[in-house]
Design a protein around this motif. Sequence first.
Motif, short mmCIF file in Angstrom:
data_model
loop_
_atom_site.label_atom_id
_atom_site.label_comp_id
_atom_site.label_asym_id
_atom_site.label_seq_id
_atom_site.Cartn_x
_atom_site.Cartn_y
_atom_site.Cartn_z
N PHE A 126 -35.57 13.82 -21.65
CA PHE A 126 -34.54 12.80 -21.79
C PHE A 126 -33.36 13.16 -20.88
CE2 PHE A 126 -36.81 12.80 -25.84
CZ PHE A 126 -37.00 11.44 -26.10
N TYR A 127 -33.01 12.27 -19.97
CA TYR A 127 -31.89 12.49 -19.06
C TYR A 127 -30.60 12.00 -19.73
CZ TYR A 127 -35.62 12.89 -15.52
OH TYR A 127 -36.74 13.25 -14.81
N THR A 128 -30.08 12.77 -20.67
CA THR A 128 -28.93 12.33 -21.46
C THR A 128 -27.64 12.55 -20.68
OG1 THR A 128 -28.13 14.29 -22.65
CG2 THR A 128 -30.22 13.34 -23.38
N GLU A 129 -26.56 11.98 -21.17
CA GLU A 129 -25.25 12.12 -20.53
C GLU A 129 -24.67 13.51 -20.73
OE1 GLU A 129 -22.65 8.96 -21.67
OE2 GLU A 129 -24.13 7.39 -21.21
N GLU A 130 -25.32 14.33 -21.56
CA GLU A 130 -24.85 15.69 -21.81
C GLU A 130 -25.84 16.73 -21.27
OE1 GLU A 130 -22.54 15.39 -25.98
OE2 GLU A 130 -24.60 14.65 -26.06
N GLY A 131 -26.73 16.29 -20.38
CA GLY A 131 -27.74 17.18 -19.84
C GLY A 131 -29.14 16.77 -20.29
N ASN A 132 -30.13 17.52 -19.87
CA ASN A 132 -31.51 17.18 -20.19
C ASN A 132 -31.94 17.80 -21.52
OD1 ASN A 132 -31.59 15.93 -17.72
ND2 ASN A 132 -32.83 17.50 -16.72
N TRP A 133 -32.54 16.96 -22.36
CA TRP A 133 -33.19 17.45 -23.57
C TRP A 133 -34.69 17.30 -23.38
CZ3 TRP A 133 -34.61 14.12 -28.26
CH2 TRP A 133 -35.32 14.89 -29.19
N ASP A 134 -35.41 18.41 -23.50
CA ASP A 134 -36.87 18.39 -23.38
C ASP A 134 -37.49 18.51 -24.77
OD1 ASP A 134 -36.46 18.34 -20.69
OD2 ASP A 134 -37.26 20.35 -20.28
N MET A 135 -38.21 17.47 -25.17
CA MET A 135 -38.97 17.51 -26.41
C MET A 135 -40.41 17.84 -26.01
SD MET A 135 -40.87 16.75 -29.11
CE MET A 135 -41.89 15.49 -28.37
N VAL A 136 -40.79 19.10 -26.19
CA VAL A 136 -42.07 19.61 -25.69
C VAL A 136 -43.02 19.77 -26.88
CG1 VAL A 136 -43.19 21.36 -24.27
CG2 VAL A 136 -40.77 20.83 -23.92
N GLY A 137 -43.89 18.78 -27.07
CA GLY A 137 -44.76 18.81 -28.23
C GLY A 137 -46.21 18.53 -27.86
N ASP A 196 -43.31 14.15 -8.82
CA ASP A 196 -42.82 13.58 -10.08
C ASP A 196 -43.56 14.09 -11.31
OD1 ASP A 196 -40.95 12.08 -8.72
OD2 ASP A 196 -42.22 10.30 -8.58
N VAL A 197 -44.79 14.56 -11.13
CA VAL A 197 -45.59 15.01 -12.28
C VAL A 197 -45.92 16.49 -12.18
CG1 VAL A 197 -47.74 14.71 -13.57
CG2 VAL A 197 -46.57 12.71 -12.62
N GLU A 198 -46.52 16.91 -11.05
CA GLU A 198 -46.90 18.31 -10.92
C GLU A 198 -45.69 19.23 -10.86
OE1 GLU A 198 -50.19 19.72 -11.04
OE2 GLU A 198 -50.09 17.77 -12.03
N GLU A 199 -44.60 18.77 -10.27
CA GLU A 199 -43.40 19.61 -10.19
C GLU A 199 -42.46 19.41 -11.37
OE1 GLU A 199 -42.34 21.04 -5.87
OE2 GLU A 199 -41.89 18.90 -6.06
N SER A 200 -42.81 18.54 -12.29
CA SER A 200 -41.98 18.41 -13.49
C SER A 200 -42.12 19.67 -14.34
CB SER A 200 -42.39 17.18 -14.30
OG SER A 200 -43.73 17.29 -14.76
N ALA A 201 -41.03 20.08 -14.95
CA ALA A 201 -41.01 21.32 -15.73
C ALA A 201 -40.25 21.08 -17.03
CB ALA A 201 -40.35 22.44 -14.91
N PHE A 202 -40.95 21.25 -18.13
CA PHE A 202 -40.37 21.00 -19.45
C PHE A 202 -40.23 22.33 -20.19
CE2 PHE A 202 -42.72 17.36 -18.02
CZ PHE A 202 -41.98 16.25 -18.40
N SER A 203 -39.21 22.43 -21.01
CA SER A 203 -39.00 23.67 -21.76
C SER A 203 -38.29 23.39 -23.08
CB SER A 203 -38.16 24.65 -20.95
OG SER A 203 -37.79 25.77 -21.74
N PRO A 204 -38.78 23.97 -24.17
CA PRO A 204 -38.08 23.80 -25.45
C PRO A 204 -36.72 24.48 -25.48
CG PRO A 204 -39.90 25.35 -25.68
CD PRO A 204 -40.02 24.74 -24.31
N ALA A 205 -36.42 25.29 -24.45
CA ALA A 205 -35.09 25.89 -24.37
C ALA A 205 -34.02 24.86 -24.05
CB ALA A 205 -35.07 26.99 -23.31
N HIS A 206 -34.43 23.72 -23.47
CA HIS A 206 -33.46 22.74 -22.98
C HIS A 206 -33.08 21.77 -24.10
CE1 HIS A 206 -35.50 23.41 -18.79
NE2 HIS A 206 -34.83 24.47 -19.23
N VAL A 207 -31.94 22.02 -24.70
CA VAL A 207 -31.39 21.14 -25.74
C VAL A 207 -29.99 20.71 -25.32
CG1 VAL A 207 -32.77 22.11 -27.63
CG2 VAL A 207 -30.57 23.15 -27.05
N VAL A 208 -29.44 19.77 -26.04
CA VAL A 208 -28.10 19.26 -25.75
C VAL A 208 -27.25 19.37 -27.01
CG1 VAL A 208 -28.88 17.70 -23.93
CG2 VAL A 208 -28.85 16.90 -26.31
N PRO A 209 -25.93 19.24 -26.89
CA PRO A 209 -25.08 19.32 -28.08
C PRO A 209 -25.55 18.35 -29.17
CG PRO A 209 -23.72 19.37 -26.12
CD PRO A 209 -25.12 19.10 -25.66
#
Length: 528
Positions: A135-146, A327-340
């Motif tokens: 999610f490209y939120t206004e407070e940074g990226n939140w990655d929901m990795v499930g 857009d797909v192969e170089e995408s990188a998701f991480s559960p470390a990425h949360v937002v306030p």
Amino acid sequence: MSEDTPKHGMGDPDYENEDGEKKTLTTNSGEPVPDNQNSRSAGPEGPLLMEDYHYFEKMAQFNREEIPERIVHAKGGGAFGTFTVTNDEISDYTMADMFSEEGKETDLVVRFSTVAGSRGAPDTVRDPRGFAVKFYTEEGNWDMVGNNTPVFFIRDPSKFPDFIHTQKEVPGSGLNDPTPQWDFWSLSPESLHQITTLFSERGIPASWRHMNGYSSHTLSLYNDEGERYWVKFHFKTDQGIENLDPEKAKELAGENPHYHREDLWTAIEEGNYPTWTLKVQIMPEEEAEEYDINPFDLTRVWPHDDYPLIEVGTMELNENPDNFFQDVEESAFSPAHVVPGIAHSPDKMLQGRIPSYDDAHRYRLGANFEDIPVNQPKNAEKANYHQNGFMRSDGNNGAGPNYEPNSFGGPVEKPEVEQPPLNISGDADRYEMQERIDNYKQPGDMFRDVMSEEQRDHLMDNFADSMEPVDETIQRRQLAHFYKADPDWGRGVAERLDLDIEDAVDDELLEADDDEVAEAPVVAELLD
């Protein structure tokens, strides 16, 4: 199959010392490993401790085993889209800006994937599916990795590399063999809930559009009053659940290994935009300690009767990638990425994933992987003191200071977004979970109460087909777990394997009434 049937491709390396005893498991520096199954944590339910060097070394080695594709989730596809809030009730629980008001829209990118296969593997194999949303939120990226399942095979991250090795080709022959996976699962009874889902009809989705997605982990939300809530995220497909017949899946694997990738691409190109409804389960922080199951156990679900689903919004995928690689192969998701407003939990598997994912991305894509366009925050400005490294391409902070604090107007902290304190207690040690653990009730409930008779038959057929080539000793060990969850389950798979259930389960358990079995222990020697 007789017990002396040889394994396929599983060699017998020289793992004995001069005295004929098994060699001691060590770190790369030769330090003996006291426990390879349980991470060091603060108390039996976590969180984990940074001092557990063996775990970090194990994961660092694992993340670097193969190049250049991902170790897990190598085969996949994805698309861009938007998330729209339809019910702002969630704003009572979190200060996250993306949930602040009804109608709020947030851009996103999703990547779907299989878990075990290589980048060229077919889409239609029996395997969990990754379900990762940035999610490209206004407070940074939140990655929901499930995943497309609400649970997982293990509850401690120290087991993860070993588990994934059982899903890959065996080292001797380089061929696929079900022996390692059933050996591991039969020795890890916490896996029963996940493999029940995996070998059910949902183990082979008809398409990515026709499956649910889950955070699986328990995360946390916190509001501007400093109140914390535990949360599970559920993405419910609006297309309805649809699955593939196993024989049809095999046929498609040969005809079109990119079947799911093509399905998503075609649907979006034709304007048939798939959607999912995001719902959450909310648990007040103080209820976690008293709940009858450990709410941070990745092998368990929260019953909806206790914590009902609350609708939050709609996710729509409406734009295909311009370039699949970037857009797909170089995408990188991480559960470390949360937002306030969104944070983690003491879930040991989640704690283990937080440092591991970004470590894998830095190895695969480079230290500056978040400068790649698909990984950059879209609606928030990135500002920090990181510098240099391979492929740095964003100006490298120019001539500004590269340290903090400084007297030259560099970026500073924002204390008001800090999450509430998390109460932690317990001795630093390695814990094999005992309290609030039951590996059998929820899988048994799924078998008895959720599945139809036809679905139960298909489940037992699928188990028997997969287990048929495996050594009989391992078959009997696994049958005991099925029986423990539900006697009819154990008997049904045993019959399909031409085995006598009495050879797998001890007399005390066999003599118990079927409704008492859930309270009886599995015979200890079957787990040795």
